[in-house]
Motif scaffolding. Structure first.
Motif, mmCIF file in Angstrom:
data_model
loop_
_atom_site.group_PDB
_atom_site.id
_atom_site.type_symbol
_atom_site.label_atom_id
_atom_site.label_comp_id
_atom_site.label_asym_id
_atom_site.label_seq_id
_atom_site.Cartn_x
_atom_site.Cartn_y
_atom_site.Cartn_z
ATOM 1 N N LEU A 1 -28.846 16.398 103.722
ATOM 2 C CA LEU A 1 -27.532 16.295 104.350
ATOM 3 C C LEU A 1 -26.666 15.196 103.759
ATOM 4 C CD1 LEU A 1 -27.675 16.851 108.212
ATOM 5 C CD2 LEU A 1 -26.346 18.075 106.505
ATOM 6 N N GLY A 2 -27.279 14.196 103.149
ATOM 7 C CA GLY A 2 -26.480 13.084 102.635
ATOM 8 C C GLY A 2 -25.934 13.342 101.254
ATOM 9 N N LEU B 1 -15.392 24.709 106.503
ATOM 10 C CA LEU B 1 -16.757 24.311 106.192
ATOM 11 C C LEU B 1 -16.791 23.226 105.130
ATOM 12 C CD1 LEU B 1 -19.744 24.728 106.723
ATOM 13 C CD2 LEU B 1 -19.739 26.543 104.994
ATOM 14 N N ARG B 2 -15.928 23.357 104.135
ATOM 15 C CA ARG B 2 -15.870 22.312 103.115
ATOM 16 C C ARG B 2 -15.453 20.985 103.738
ATOM 17 N NH1 ARG B 2 -11.628 22.836 98.322
ATOM 18 N NH2 ARG B 2 -12.640 24.866 98.161
ATOM 19 N N ARG B 3 -14.488 21.044 104.637
ATOM 20 C CA ARG B 3 -14.025 19.815 105.310
ATOM 21 C C ARG B 3 -15.166 19.173 106.100
ATOM 22 N NH1 ARG B 3 -11.848 15.196 105.874
ATOM 23 N NH2 ARG B 3 -10.495 14.828 107.669
ATOM 24 N N ALA B 4 -15.934 20.003 106.805
ATOM 25 C CA ALA B 4 -17.058 19.465 107.579
ATOM 26 C C ALA B 4 -18.098 18.837 106.667
ATOM 27 C CB ALA B 4 -17.679 20.571 108.421
ATOM 28 N N LEU B 5 -18.383 19.488 105.531
ATOM 29 C CA LEU B 5 -19.380 18.950 104.618
ATOM 30 C C LEU B 5 -18.887 17.703 103.901
ATOM 31 C CD1 LEU B 5 -20.839 22.243 103.129
ATOM 32 C CD2 LEU B 5 -21.946 20.660 104.711
ATOM 33 N N GLU B 6 -17.581 17.614 103.675
ATOM 34 C CA GLU B 6 -17.043 16.387 103.089
ATOM 35 C C GLU B 6 -17.298 15.187 104.000
ATOM 36 O OE1 GLU B 6 -12.978 17.275 102.390
ATOM 37 O OE2 GLU B 6 -13.334 18.187 100.418
ATOM 38 N N LEU B 7 -17.239 15.430 105.302
ATOM 39 C CA LEU B 7 -17.487 14.349 106.257
ATOM 40 C C LEU B 7 -18.978 14.112 106.471
ATOM 41 C CD1 LEU B 7 -14.773 15.318 108.862
ATOM 42 C CD2 LEU B 7 -14.859 13.128 107.664
ATOM 43 N N LEU B 8 -19.706 15.177 106.783
ATOM 44 C CA LEU B 8 -21.103 15.028 107.202
ATOM 45 C C LEU B 8 -22.064 15.038 106.026
ATOM 46 C CD1 LEU B 8 -20.939 17.413 110.285
ATOM 47 C CD2 LEU B 8 -20.696 14.916 110.249
ATOM 48 N N GLY B 9 -21.613 15.476 104.859
ATOM 49 C CA GLY B 9 -22.452 15.434 103.675
ATOM 50 C C GLY B 9 -22.310 14.112 102.952
ATOM 51 N N ASP B 10 -22.225 13.044 103.686
ATOM 52 C CA ASP B 10 -22.087 11.706 103.122
ATOM 53 C C ASP B 10 -23.071 10.805 103.857
ATOM 54 O OD1 ASP B 10 -20.269 9.570 101.604
ATOM 55 O OD2 ASP B 10 -20.624 8.834 103.647
ATOM 56 N N GLN B 11 -23.907 10.101 103.121
ATOM 57 C CA GLN B 11 -24.986 9.328 103.725
ATOM 58 C C GLN B 11 -24.476 8.231 104.654
ATOM 59 O OE1 GLN B 11 -26.844 8.223 100.030
ATOM 60 N NE2 GLN B 11 -28.137 10.046 100.004
ATOM 61 N N THR C 1 -26.741 20.078 100.129
ATOM 62 C CA THR C 1 -26.443 20.874 101.319
ATOM 63 C C THR C 1 -25.952 22.258 100.926
ATOM 64 O OG1 THR C 1 -25.818 18.836 102.460
ATOM 65 C CG2 THR C 1 -25.193 20.907 103.503
ATOM 66 N N GLY C 2 -25.068 22.317 99.935
ATOM 67 C CA GLY C 2 -24.584 23.608 99.456
ATOM 68 C C GLY C 2 -25.698 24.477 98.900
ATOM 69 N N LEU C 3 -26.666 23.854 98.216
ATOM 70 C CA LEU C 3 -27.795 24.605 97.684
ATOM 71 C C LEU C 3 -28.642 25.208 98.800
ATOM 72 C CD1 LEU C 3 -28.983 22.309 94.754
ATOM 73 C CD2 LEU C 3 -28.098 24.634 94.563
ATOM 74 N N VAL C 4 -28.879 24.433 99.852
ATOM 75 C CA VAL C 4 -29.683 24.938 100.962
ATOM 76 C C VAL C 4 -28.948 26.078 101.667
ATOM 77 C CG1 VAL C 4 -30.754 24.356 103.168
ATOM 78 C CG2 VAL C 4 -30.906 22.768 101.257
ATOM 79 N N VAL C 5 -27.639 25.917 101.868
ATOM 80 C CA VAL C 5 -26.852 26.994 102.481
ATOM 81 C C VAL C 5 -26.904 28.243 101.603
ATOM 82 C CG1 VAL C 5 -24.547 27.708 103.196
ATOM 83 C CG2 VAL C 5 -25.340 25.404 103.717
ATOM 84 N N SER C 6 -26.753 28.067 100.290
ATOM 85 C CA SER C 6 -26.816 29.208 99.379
ATOM 86 C C SER C 6 -28.164 29.904 99.451
ATOM 87 C CB SER C 6 -26.558 28.740 97.940
ATOM 88 O OG SER C 6 -25.248 28.256 97.779
ATOM 89 N N ALA D 1 -29.845 22.371 111.965
ATOM 90 C CA ALA D 1 -28.826 21.375 111.604
ATOM 91 C C ALA D 1 -27.650 22.046 110.914
ATOM 92 C CB ALA D 1 -29.441 20.295 110.711
ATOM 93 N N LEU D 2 -27.923 22.968 110.007
ATOM 94 C CA LEU D 2 -26.844 23.661 109.302
ATOM 95 C C LEU D 2 -26.057 24.566 110.238
ATOM 96 C CD1 LEU D 2 -28.795 24.557 106.048
ATOM 97 C CD2 LEU D 2 -27.226 22.649 106.412
ATOM 98 N N ALA D 3 -26.736 25.166 111.217
ATOM 99 C CA ALA D 3 -26.035 26.008 112.188
ATOM 100 C C ALA D 3 -25.048 25.184 113.004
ATOM 101 C CB ALA D 3 -27.047 26.698 113.106
ATOM 102 N N PHE D 4 -25.439 23.970 113.391
ATOM 103 C CA PHE D 4 -24.536 23.125 114.169
ATOM 104 C C PHE D 4 -23.362 22.630 113.314
ATOM 105 C CE2 PHE D 4 -28.231 22.625 117.091
ATOM 106 C CZ PHE D 4 -27.600 23.094 118.227
ATOM 107 N N ILE D 5 -23.596 22.379 112.034
ATOM 108 C CA ILE D 5 -22.488 21.998 111.159
ATOM 109 C C ILE D 5 -21.500 23.152 111.021
ATOM 110 C CG2 ILE D 5 -21.860 21.415 108.785
ATOM 111 C CD1 ILE D 5 -24.432 19.816 108.595
#
Length: 321
Positions: free
Chosen positions: A187-188, A16-26, A193-198, A259-263
């Motif tokens: 998402l950017g 999940l961290r790897r996915a957010l490193e990629l997709l959590g970038d504007q 993103t981590g706050l919303v997931v939390s 969106a978070l479910a698909f990530i």
């Protein structure tokens, strides 16, 4: 959305961290969107986004290394160059982009008038593409899902985010097809993103977010304030001595769940054999792991990538097939 904790040990690696490193970038999100709109050549991407060569080359290299893109040679009048095409791994992200489109049309003021409609070719009607469960093929929202996560870590340990400069955001704002700034606040930015997931997992108080994410107080305060400002979180009075407020997702924030479910689902592609997922989503109604999919809200059939087409005020090509 309720939470249960999985009592399993995490193997090496954090999908999940790897996915957010990629997709959590504007910039990465905007490059991905542009590729789905068939801007494939380096110069096309640079001119559309107004991105610096250094930033563009770096993001493209990261996306190639992650298996999202492949470099394909072509010949122009003078020499051989390369264009970038989505791999199957990259094409798997089309539901994420559709979910962002649907959220912007519903929740961001003025976006419905400029964003294209999505036509389901099976029934030939415009659809809002709601989230569904691939097992039971019923509609799902955040309240229908229970999250299970490994209990040895927080939700995600975010890393420093390269944020847009002000002039970058201003230069992109004139293109109605670019993701809206509200979306980029979600998402950017990996912290947001981590706050919303939390929050989806039940965190309510400043101290809980701080503990979950390992985030500094000043950074956390800024991100929480911004999410309240854009209407994703709302504040109330906390019932503890250590926290002045509690923070809860608004309807706008809960609506971002697809969106978070698909990530989360896409991140499973980074798992090693036998590795337990960071977060597992369970559809309460059918009792199965949620495998997110998009549905047509007219005929209620699953939406397939090759059976949708954009139309309306701005004509767009169909997604790559």
């Amino acid at each position: 959305m309720t939470e249960a904790t999985a009592h399993r040990v995490r193997p090496a690696g954090d999908p999940l961290r790897r996915a957010l490193e990629l997709l959590g970038d504007q910039w990465t999100l905007l490059i991905l969107q542009s590729l789905f709109l068939r801007f494939r050549r380096y110069e096309e991407l640079r001119l559309r986004l107004g991105i610096s060569p250094t930033a563009l080359s770096g993001r493209l290299r990261e996306m190639v290394d992650a298996g999202m893109l492949v470099r394909t040679p072509y010949r122009d009048a003078r020499r051989t160059r390369h264009e970038y095409r989505l791999t199957e791994r990259g094409l798997e992200l089309w539901p994420l982009l559709i979910s962002i489109w649907a959220w912007e049309r519903e929740w961001v003021e003025g976006r419905r008038a400029v964003l294209p409609t999505l036509i389901h070719l099976d029934c030939e009607l415009a659809t809002s593409a709601p989230l569904g469960c691939a097992t039971c093929e019923r509609r799902v929202d955040a309240r229908d899902v229970r999250a299970r996560r490994l209990d040895d870590t927080g939700v995600v340990e975010a890393t420093a985010t390269k944020r847009f400069r002000r002039k970058d955001a201003e230069s992109l704002a004139g293109d109605p097809l670019m993701f809206f700034p509200d979306t980029m606040e979600l998402l950017g930015d990996r912290w947001s993103t981590g706050l919303v997931v939390s929050a989806l997992l039940g965190a309510r108080h400043f101290s809980e977010f701080e503990r979950e994410l390992g985030i500094g107080p000043s950074v956390l305060s800024g991100r929480l304030s911004k999410l309240v400002e854009v209407g994703v979180l709302r504040t109330g009075t906390a019932k503890t001595r250590t926290d002045a407020h509690d923070y809860r997702l608004t309807a706008k924030g809960l609506a971002f769940f697809p969106a978070l479910a698909f990530i989360a689902e896409w991140s499973r592609g980074f798992e090693a054999p036998g590795q337990a997922p960071d977060i597992t989503l369970e559809h309460v109604d059918c009792g199965n792991r949620l495998k997110p999919m998009l549905l047509c809200d007219h005929c209620w059939r699953p939406l397939l990538r090759n059976r949708i087409q954009f139309g309306g005020p701005v004509q767009l090509p169909a997604p790559p097939r």
